[in-house]
Motif scaffolding. Structure first.
Motif, PDB file in Angstrom:
ATOM      1  N   GLY A 226       0.802  -1.214   0.000  1.00  0.00           N
ATOM      2  CA  GLY A 226       0.000   0.000   0.000  1.00  0.00           C
ATOM      3  C   GLY A 226       0.836   1.265   0.000  1.00  0.00           C
ATOM      4  N   THR A 227       0.143   2.399  -0.051  1.00  0.00           N
ATOM      5  CA  THR A 227       0.810   3.698  -0.184  1.00  0.00           C
ATOM      6  C   THR A 227       1.647   4.046   1.038  1.00  0.00           C
ATOM      7  OG1 THR A 227      -1.035   4.472  -1.541  1.00  0.00           O
ATOM      8  CG2 THR A 227       0.416   6.155  -0.626  1.00  0.00           C
ATOM      9  N   ASP A 228       1.166   3.725   2.216  1.00  0.00           N
ATOM     10  CA  ASP A 228       1.854   4.131   3.433  1.00  0.00           C
ATOM     11  C   ASP A 228       3.054   3.259   3.757  1.00  0.00           C
ATOM     12  OD1 ASP A 228      -0.022   6.129   3.791  1.00  0.00           O
ATOM     13  OD2 ASP A 228      -1.376   4.788   4.909  1.00  0.00           O
ATOM     14  N   ASN A 229       3.243   2.196   3.023  1.00  0.00           N
ATOM     15  CA  ASN A 229       4.332   1.262   3.337  1.00  0.00           C
ATOM     16  C   ASN A 229       4.953   0.774   2.036  1.00  0.00           C
ATOM     17  OD1 ASN A 229       5.889  -0.040   5.184  1.00  0.00           O
ATOM     18  ND2 ASN A 229       4.500  -1.767   5.474  1.00  0.00           N
ATOM     19  N   GLY A 282      15.573   5.317 -11.858  1.00  0.00           N
ATOM     20  CA  GLY A 282      15.490   6.720 -11.481  1.00  0.00           C
ATOM     21  C   GLY A 282      16.483   7.078 -10.394  1.00  0.00           C
ATOM     22  N   ARG A 283      16.114   8.074  -9.587  1.00  0.00           N
ATOM     23  CA  ARG A 283      16.996   8.604  -8.554  1.00  0.00           C
ATOM     24  C   ARG A 283      16.646   8.003  -7.190  1.00  0.00           C
ATOM     25  NH1 ARG A 283      16.022  15.011  -9.980  1.00  0.00           N
ATOM     26  NH2 ARG A 283      16.678  14.939 -12.198  1.00  0.00           N
ATOM     27  N   PRO A 284      17.632   7.888  -6.279  1.00  0.00           N
ATOM     28  CA  PRO A 284      17.313   7.469  -4.907  1.00  0.00           C
ATOM     29  C   PRO A 284      16.253   8.383  -4.290  1.00  0.00           C
ATOM     30  CG  PRO A 284      19.669   7.390  -5.270  1.00  0.00           C
ATOM     31  CD  PRO A 284      19.083   8.049  -6.487  1.00  0.00           C
ATOM     32  N   GLY A 285      15.295   7.792  -3.632  1.00  0.00           N
ATOM     33  CA  GLY A 285      14.201   8.536  -3.038  1.00  0.00           C
ATOM     34  C   GLY A 285      12.989   8.661  -3.937  1.00  0.00           C
ATOM     35  N   GLN A 286      13.147   8.417  -5.234  1.00  0.00           N
ATOM     36  CA  GLN A 286      12.034   8.520  -6.177  1.00  0.00           C
ATOM     37  C   GLN A 286      11.104   7.325  -5.988  1.00  0.00           C
ATOM     38  OE1 GLN A 286      13.508   9.168 -10.123  1.00  0.00           O
ATOM     39  NE2 GLN A 286      11.472   9.336 -11.046  1.00  0.00           N
ATOM     40  N   GLU A 287       9.811   7.552  -6.104  1.00  0.00           N
ATOM     41  CA  GLU A 287       8.858   6.456  -5.979  1.00  0.00           C
ATOM     42  C   GLU A 287       7.774   6.579  -7.028  1.00  0.00           C
ATOM     43  OE1 GLU A 287       5.508   7.704  -2.718  1.00  0.00           O
ATOM     44  OE2 GLU A 287       7.418   6.952  -1.897  1.00  0.00           O
ATOM     45  N   ALA A 288       7.081   5.488  -7.259  1.00  0.00           N
ATOM     46  CA  ALA A 288       6.002   5.471  -8.246  1.00  0.00           C
ATOM     47  C   ALA A 288       5.082   4.305  -7.947  1.00  0.00           C
ATOM     48  CB  ALA A 288       6.561   5.354  -9.663  1.00  0.00           C
ATOM     49  N   GLY A 289       3.837   4.445  -8.361  1.00  0.00           N
ATOM     50  CA  GLY A 289       2.886   3.357  -8.242  1.00  0.00           C
ATOM     51  C   GLY A 289       3.020   2.381  -9.391  1.00  0.00           C
ATOM     52  N   ILE A 290       2.733   1.126  -9.128  1.00  0.00           N
ATOM     53  CA  ILE A 290       2.734   0.081 -10.147  1.00  0.00           C
ATOM     54  C   ILE A 290       1.276  -0.329 -10.363  1.00  0.00           C
ATOM     55  CG2 ILE A 290       3.656  -2.151 -10.848  1.00  0.00           C
ATOM     56  CD1 ILE A 290       5.770   0.071 -10.354  1.00  0.00           C
ATOM     57  N   TYR A 291       0.826  -0.288 -11.645  1.00  0.00           N
ATOM     58  CA  TYR A 291      -0.582  -0.470 -11.979  1.00  0.00           C
ATOM     59  C   TYR A 291      -0.767  -1.581 -13.010  1.00  0.00           C
ATOM     60  CZ  TYR A 291      -1.232   4.222  -9.951  1.00  0.00           C
ATOM     61  OH  TYR A 291      -1.272   5.306  -9.114  1.00  0.00           O
ATOM     62  N   PRO A 292      -1.968  -2.157 -13.111  1.00  0.00           N
ATOM     63  CA  PRO A 292      -2.280  -3.059 -14.234  1.00  0.00           C
ATOM     64  C   PRO A 292      -2.257  -2.268 -15.537  1.00  0.00           C
ATOM     65  CG  PRO A 292      -3.923  -3.248 -12.471  1.00  0.00           C
ATOM     66  CD  PRO A 292      -3.104  -2.043 -12.165  1.00  0.00           C
ATOM     67  N   ALA A 293      -1.696  -2.858 -16.586  1.00  0.00           N
ATOM     68  CA  ALA A 293      -1.544  -2.151 -17.856  1.00  0.00           C
ATOM     69  C   ALA A 293      -2.899  -1.774 -18.469  1.00  0.00           C
ATOM     70  CB  ALA A 293      -0.740  -2.994 -18.834  1.00  0.00           C
ATOM     71  N   LYS A 294      -3.922  -2.568 -18.225  1.00  0.00           N
ATOM     72  CA  LYS A 294      -5.241  -2.291 -18.824  1.00  0.00           C
ATOM     73  C   LYS A 294      -6.104  -1.383 -17.956  1.00  0.00           C
ATOM     74  CE  LYS A 294      -5.383  -6.733 -21.260  1.00  0.00           C
ATOM     75  NZ  LYS A 294      -6.117  -8.018 -21.425  1.00  0.00           N
ATOM     76  N   GLY A 295      -5.507  -0.823 -16.904  1.00  0.00           N
ATOM     77  CA  GLY A 295      -6.255   0.055 -16.023  1.00  0.00           C
ATOM     78  C   GLY A 295      -6.727  -0.662 -14.775  1.00  0.00           C
ATOM     79  N   GLY A 296      -7.003   0.113 -13.748  1.00  0.00           N
ATOM     80  CA  GLY A 296      -7.442  -0.474 -12.487  1.00  0.00           C
ATOM     81  C   GLY A 296      -6.701   0.156 -11.328  1.00  0.00           C
ATOM     82  N   GLU A 297      -7.011  -0.299 -10.135  1.00  0.00           N
ATOM     83  CA  GLU A 297      -6.399   0.258  -8.936  1.00  0.00           C
ATOM     84  C   GLU A 297      -4.921  -0.085  -8.857  1.00  0.00           C
ATOM     85  OE1 GLU A 297      -8.513  -0.906  -5.466  1.00  0.00           O
ATOM     86  OE2 GLU A 297     -10.418  -0.030  -6.105  1.00  0.00           O
ATOM     87  N   ARG A 298      -4.198   0.806  -8.191  1.00  0.00           N
ATOM     88  CA  ARG A 298      -2.765   0.594  -7.998  1.00  0.00           C
ATOM     89  C   ARG A 298      -2.507  -0.701  -7.238  1.00  0.00           C
ATOM     90  NH1 ARG A 298      -0.900   5.409  -5.135  1.00  0.00           N
ATOM     91  NH2 ARG A 298      -1.766   4.361  -3.308  1.00  0.00           N
ATOM     92  N   ILE A 299      -1.497  -1.447  -7.672  1.00  0.00           N
ATOM     93  CA  ILE A 299      -1.154  -2.711  -7.017  1.00  0.00           C
ATOM     94  C   ILE A 299      -0.286  -2.448  -5.794  1.00  0.00           C
ATOM     95  CG2 ILE A 299      -0.050  -4.961  -7.330  1.00  0.00           C
ATOM     96  CD1 ILE A 299      -0.648  -4.679 -10.337  1.00  0.00           C
ATOM     97  N   VAL A 301       3.167   0.504  -4.269  1.00  0.00           N
ATOM     98  CA  VAL A 301       4.086   1.617  -4.497  1.00  0.00           C
ATOM     99  C   VAL A 301       5.504   1.118  -4.275  1.00  0.00           C
ATOM    100  CG1 VAL A 301       4.860   3.869  -3.669  1.00  0.00           C
ATOM    101  CG2 VAL A 301       2.414   3.368  -3.828  1.00  0.00           C
ATOM    102  N   ALA A 302       6.403   1.492  -5.172  1.00  0.00           N
ATOM    103  CA  ALA A 302       7.818   1.142  -5.029  1.00  0.00           C
ATOM    104  C   ALA A 302       8.625   2.427  -4.853  1.00  0.00           C
ATOM    105  CB  ALA A 302       8.297   0.367  -6.246  1.00  0.00           C
ATOM    106  N   ARG A 303       9.660   2.361  -4.049  1.00  0.00           N
ATOM    107  CA  ARG A 303      10.531   3.513  -3.826  1.00  0.00           C
ATOM    108  C   ARG A 303      11.980   3.082  -3.946  1.00  0.00           C
ATOM    109  NH1 ARG A 303       9.887   6.178   1.837  1.00  0.00           N
ATOM    110  NH2 ARG A 303       7.948   6.960   0.868  1.00  0.00           N
ATOM    111  N   ILE A 304      12.783   3.921  -4.620  1.00  0.00           N
ATOM    112  CA  ILE A 304      14.208   3.626  -4.734  1.00  0.00           C
ATOM    113  C   ILE A 304      14.876   4.034  -3.423  1.00  0.00           C
ATOM    114  CG2 ILE A 304      16.323   4.034  -6.040  1.00  0.00           C
ATOM    115  CD1 ILE A 304      14.559   4.817  -8.421  1.00  0.00           C
ATOM    116  N   GLU A 305      15.514   3.083  -2.794  1.00  0.00           N
ATOM    117  CA  GLU A 305      16.079   3.285  -1.455  1.00  0.00           C
ATOM    118  C   GLU A 305      17.216   4.301  -1.500  1.00  0.00           C
ATOM    119  OE1 GLU A 305      17.574   0.454   2.253  1.00  0.00           O
ATOM    120  OE2 GLU A 305      17.122  -0.398   0.276  1.00  0.00           O
ATOM    121  N   GLU A 306      17.264   5.165  -0.496  1.00  0.00           N
ATOM    122  CA  GLU A 306      18.333   6.152  -0.378  1.00  0.00           C
ATOM    123  C   GLU A 306      19.450   5.613   0.512  1.00  0.00           C
ATOM    124  OE1 GLU A 306      16.876  10.430  -0.264  1.00  0.00           O
ATOM    125  OE2 GLU A 306      15.171   9.363   0.626  1.00  0.00           O
ATOM    126  N   GLY A 307      20.676   5.975   0.187  1.00  0.00           N
ATOM    127  CA  GLY A 307      21.813   5.553   0.991  1.00  0.00           C
ATOM    128  C   GLY A 307      22.149   4.092   0.849  1.00  0.00           C
TER     129      GLY A 307
END
Length: 309
Positions: A226-229, A282-299, A301-307
């Motif tokens: 989920g988004t918070d984790n 991308g850059r450390p700290g950057q994050e984005a949601g991962i979604y089904p290609a045909k549309g739908g709710e976000r599966i 969130v992934a974040r590139i770890e810093e440090g």
């Protein structure tokens, strides 16, 4: 999969012998430049021969573009050349820009900067995909170190020339050598290894003239943070998500106006599950949601770890 890439330089090829030697796919040069006279003289024979022998096939186009408009012209000619094979090519179509492309540019008064190289790749690939073909970029370690950035190419499939062993970056396909010997071909031939199940990926995505796979009863992911984790991924690692049930495609959401944070690579189908690699580009700290290609709710969130390194 083990494969080769060929052009008119290989002359006449006995494709039945090539298949008998254990080669599973071929990437065929369709041509170069932006004029019809520059279609590869052996393209039709090579493509027909490879397909008739039961090989999976893709194509590449060598670029001499001096501007994004010329790159789009090349893509249009490439697509026109490939049209008779729509629905038959199960590998991407690659933009090939190399040192000879740069020598040509300088001879015509154009200095190839990093920005221009990236603009050419984007113009070609976007035009090709607008016409329904899955696009990729052929590159090598020197280009990635000094001539363009991997993040600028992350929207397309990467074909990496690296003759030093395993690939140093995440890529869908690696050109492993230029002096291979294969039964059915006189002289040397480039050898390749595909790490992505491109036939399944292209069919599922509806690329290259294939219809997208029909929906199955449903799917479930083994990642529900989920988004918070968010899932944290180190810059030099990748994360694998398992999708059980329907063999869906995945896409990376936007990331605050920055270039794509992740490249998504379909690994393989395993029973009733599909494994996907989530690769940071991308850059450390950057994050984005991962979604089904045909549309739908976000599966998730992934974040590139810093440090991390």
């Amino acid at each position: 999969m083990k494969g080769i890439d060929v052009s008119s330089h290989q002359g006449l090829i006995d494709w039945a012998k090539v298949a008998g030697a254990g080669i599973q796919f071929a990437i065929v040069r369709a041509g170069y430049g932006r004029f019809v006279s520059q279609v590869d003289q052996q393209f039709q024979k090579n493509m027909e021969g490879a397909l008739a022998a039961g090989l999976h096939a893709g194509a590449y186009w060598f670029s001499y573009a001096l501007s994004p408009d010329e790159a789009r012209e090349e893509a249009a000619l490439c697509a026109s050349t490939l049209e008779p094979y729509r629905g038959r090519l199960e590998f991407p179509v690659y933009f090939d820009y190399e040192y000879d492309s740069e020598r040509y540019a300088r001879a015509h008064g154009v200095t190839p900067t990093q920005a221009l190289r990236e603009q050419l790749a984007a113009a070609f690939c976007m035009e090709l995909e607008r016409r329904g073909w899955r696009a990729g970029v052929y590159t090598n370690k020197d280009y990635l170190n000094s001539r363009w950035s991997l993040s600028a190419l992350s929207a397309w499939e990467i074909w990496l020339a690296d003759y030093t062993g395993g690939p140093d970056i995440a890529c869908g396909m690696q050109q492993t050598g230029s002096t291979g010997r294969v039964d059915g071909i006189s002289g040397n031939v480039d050898t390749d290894t595909a790490f992505v199940d491109y036939p399944a990926l292209i069919r599922a995505g509806g690329w290259n003239g294939f219809a997208a796979q029909a929906s199955a009863p449903g799917w479930a992911s083994d990642t529900t943070n989920g988004t918070d984790n968010p899932v944290l991924i180190a810059p030099d690692k990748h994360y694998t998500v398992k999708i059980t049930g329907e063999d869906i495609g995945l896409v990376c959401g936007e990331s605050g106006g920055l270039p794509a944070a992740f490249r998504l690579v379909r690994c393989r189908r395993e029973g009733d599950a599909t494994l996907w690699h989530v690769v940071p580009v991308g850059r450390p700290g950057q994050e984005a949601g991962i979604y089904p290609a045909k549309g739908g709710e976000r599966i998730f969130v992934a974040r590139i770890e810093e440090g991390a390194g």
